[in-house]
Enzyme design. Structure first.
Site, short mmCIF file in Angstrom:
data_model
loop_
_atom_site.label_atom_id
_atom_site.label_comp_id
_atom_site.label_asym_id
_atom_site.label_seq_id
_atom_site.Cartn_x
_atom_site.Cartn_y
_atom_site.Cartn_z
N TYR A 108 0.84 -1.20 0.00
CA TYR A 108 0.00 0.00 0.00
C TYR A 108 0.87 1.25 0.00
CZ TYR A 108 -4.29 -2.55 1.21
OH TYR A 108 -5.38 -3.37 1.20
N ARG A 157 -3.29 -11.81 3.66
CA ARG A 157 -4.58 -11.37 3.11
C ARG A 157 -4.72 -11.89 1.69
NH1 ARG A 157 -7.92 -7.80 4.50
NH2 ARG A 157 -9.21 -9.55 4.01
N HIS A 160 -7.60 -8.46 -2.51
CA HIS A 160 -8.88 -7.82 -2.20
C HIS A 160 -8.85 -6.35 -2.54
CE1 HIS A 160 -6.38 -7.08 1.35
NE2 HIS A 160 -7.09 -5.98 1.53
FE LIG Z 1 -6.24 -4.38 2.60
#
Ligand SMILES: [Fe+2]
Lengths: 242, 199
Positions: A108, A157, A160
């Site tokens: 991110y 994760r 997504h």
């Molecule tokens: Fe996320």
């Protein structure tokens, strides 16, 4: 007097449990006392509206919006599209849909993300659009990478995309995540597993939509979203108890 | 067998995660240039009618730790109790604001106008309040609460009246600390747990 409509009560059982030991951060961050339940009031039945004038031409194109079209993000090109409906099955037109996601390497663009997968200089990671009169929306983006996160010793994760949807009432406000058909990590993810009803988790998994893809350009995934509905009755404008 | 119901089921929530700022207030995450400015920067524009106030506070987890990654949205009526879009509403009041707990201090501040009392169906009146929606990593479904004010008459408010343990009413009431300044803390768990709403 207002002309707002009562919201259908939220079905808490279709949502994740607030407290889940396998998602460790939820343990100190979930209320321990019951919520105070009450019929919606004008404060929940109204909400902010955003016009199409808010949007820039590239707002819903995460492949090129960070560079304003000068260069393209790295990754598998995908189109994510669908409709926003409410519990009565009606389209929710002209409502804001915002998304954010990791880049193709699972990183991110955020001060708190220290994963060593590199940032993509051409990818910011956010986009927004407003549904049309039929509740339809679409984004162009790249497929986000899976990423590790500190929880249990080895948690990852699944791929997504985070979604934020407004509806037309503050009580409809929703943040959720879209997963991708066939991702084996979904079954190992403690955040996905906070939803205890598997059929409900399945509604967050977008199917590959080959017929909406474009040959030699992008794949498509379809993701419909359902918000709380308004109770529909011809008796609604009478005084209470009448 | 019976007929099939026509209603759909609401899409389940998922946590906003720690990177919610990227999507909702990108400048907080250091992302500039995609949007001209963050959405919901202010709930009021120049010339909004009413008393300008600031509400500051912190949000604490169940261990008493100040959270630094929560995001808030507020929604409120104008000074006469009308919501944006309703007839006669103040065009300078959007009523919607987004703000975050500071990444170092955990402190948040909302600058707005004091809302008016809001009429409900059936004629009862809600004391002036601001609706608050809270998301963060570890919060699996956004938390709803309200900010009332300790210098208003809250005695007939229908929502506050439903709180059985009367000492908990206090958790929804901002305390005046100076002229136009209020303090409002949120406690997710434990002693002084904020009353969260399902409406
Ligand atoms: Fe996320």
């Amino acid at each position: 007097m207002t002309d707002t409509k009562v919201l259908m009560p939220r079905r808490r059982e279709v949502h994740p449990v607030p407290h889940d030991p396998d998602y460790k951060t939820s343990v100190p961050r979930s209320p321990s006392l019951p919520l105070l339940s009450m019929e919606s009031t004008p404060s929940e039945e109204t909400g902010p509206r955003f016009g199409h004038g808010l949007l820039g031409a590239l707002d819903n194109n995460l492949i090129s919006n960070f560079t304003q079209g000068k260069a393209l993000a790295i990754g598998e090109r995908i189109r994510v599209h669908g409709r926003v409906l409410d519990e009565t099955g009606r389209a929710v037109p002209h409502t804001l849909v915002e998304i954010w996601q990791a880049n193709a390497g699972g990183r991110y663009r955020h001060i708190k993300d220290s994963y060593f997968a590199p940032l993509d200089p051409n990818f910011g990671g956010c986009g927004r659009t407003i549904t049309d009169e039929n509740g339809y929306y679409e984004f162009m983006t790249i497929r986000p990478g899976a990423y590790p996160w500190p929880n249990r010793a080895n948690d990852w994760r699944p791929m997504h995309i985070h979604f934020s949807i407004f509806g037309h009432a503050f009580g409809q406000r929703l943040i959720s995540q879209m997963y991708f058909e066939g991702d084996p990590l979904i079954n190992h993810c403690p955040i996905a597993a906070t939803i205890k009803d598997r059929s409900q988790l399945d509604t967050l998994v977008a199917p590959l939509d080959l017929q909406s893809s474009r040959p030699m350009d992008y794949l498509a995934y379809k993701f419909d979203i359902v918000l709380r509905g308004h109770r529909q009755t011809m008796f609604e404008n009478k005084m209470e108890g009448m | 067998m019976v007929q099939t119901l026509n209603t759909l089921i609401e899409t389940p929530s998922q946590t906003s995660g720690p990177y919610v700022h990227i999507g909702c207030i990108p400048s907080f995450a250091g992302i500039e240039g995609i949007y001209p400015e963050d959405l919901g920067k202010s709930p009021i524009a120049h010339g909004a009618k009413g008393e300008i106030i600031t509400i500051s506070g912190s949000i604490f987890d169940g261990t008493g730790w100040t959270m630094r990654d929560a995001m808030f949205e507020s929604w409120q009526a104008d000074a006469t109790g009308r919501f944006a879009g309703q007839e006669g509403a103040d065009p300078q009041v959007s009523g919607f604001c987004r703000f975050a707990a500071g990444k170092d201090t955990g402190q948040f501040t909302l600058r707005t106008i004091k809302p008016g009392a809001v009429k409900m169906r059936g004629g009862s009146v809600m004391a002036p309040h601001i609706s608050l929606w809270i998301v963060a990593r570890g919060i699996n479904i956004g938390l709803n609460t309200r900010i009332y004010f300790d210098d208003e008459d809250n005695s007939a408010d229908p929502l506050l009246a439903r709180i059985e343990q009367r000492q908990r009413v206090d958790t929804l009431i901002a305390k005046k600390v100076a002229d136009g300044q209020y303090r409002f803390d949120v406690r997710l768990q434990g002693a002084g747990e904020t009353v969260f709403l399902d409406l």
